[in-house]
Design a protein around this motif. Sequence first.
Motif: not given
Length: 311
Positions: A108-114, A132-150
């Motif tokens: 749907k988003t063409g991206r790997d995660d949020a 942070q992309n809300f269109a990707f599973m509600g922008g939910s914070l998971g491992m991929a999002a955490g690693e991206s933030f870091i």
Amino acid sequence: MNDRDTGMNWLSKITPPGMSKIFSKRDTPDNLWIKCPKSGEMVFHKDLEAGLFVTPAGHHMRIGPAWRFQFTFDGEYTELDTPEVPRDPLKFKDDKPYTSRLTAARKKTGRDDAMAIAVGRIGGLESVVLVQNFAFMGGSLGMAAGESFIKAAEEAIARKAPLIVYTAAGGARMQEGTLSLMQMPRTTIAVEMLKDAGLPYIVVLTDPTTGGVTASYAMLGDVHIAEPGALIGFAGPRVIEQTIREKLPEGFQRAEYLLEKGMVDKVVHRRDIPGTLARMLRVMMKRPGTSMPASLTPPPADHVASDGGGH
């Protein structure tokens, strides 16, 4: 049978074979006109693009990373690859496997995660921006999002550049359980790394910013900017009302209410965010005035969340 049906039957008899299929296809996109959730007005899609997806009534619709990067940076920018993480560490399944949900969100988003990371200039100053992309599973914070933030924080430190984060999330990603909750302290440590390096960390709160994201990096900025009308909180209003058994004040958890209560420093219209960031960064980085952002042009994709941008 009414006259309309009779007319259609007559036309269908004289239409050459195959022609009806051609004309029955939609020649225009499904979202050519979008309904404003605030006023109910139907707004032409091109007019929304020209207005950065803010309706004439002032409703700020949800947009994806491409548009965020496009209007935030002065001009050209470079997107960075986000870190790879285990796809389904808990082998989680509810009514469908977690892997199926990930596949659908990526399609749907063409991206790997949020999360999406980019580097460019804001007001002439090199900056790292995380969206942070809300269109990707509600922008939910998971491992991929955490690693991206870091990674974004580490990139900012390596470049001696500020970090700007656009938040948008419904909370933690339940399919990753405790591994998701662990991202709250991990991102908090990353924020401390930025502060130890003496680099600005600015948070732009967009609709909605809730749950564990609000309880961690969304509220740890040096400055907190919010888009008008953005929902910002931990638990939702209905949950709070059911818990305390009282009616909440009008506009509770909206950006303007939080500004009044001191949780947000400034509520800024989307068109004014680049200039506001540029001025703040010049002061925080102790740099003289530089050029302002160039004119905006539409990005290639992922511009609007699939829910139409309603609160």
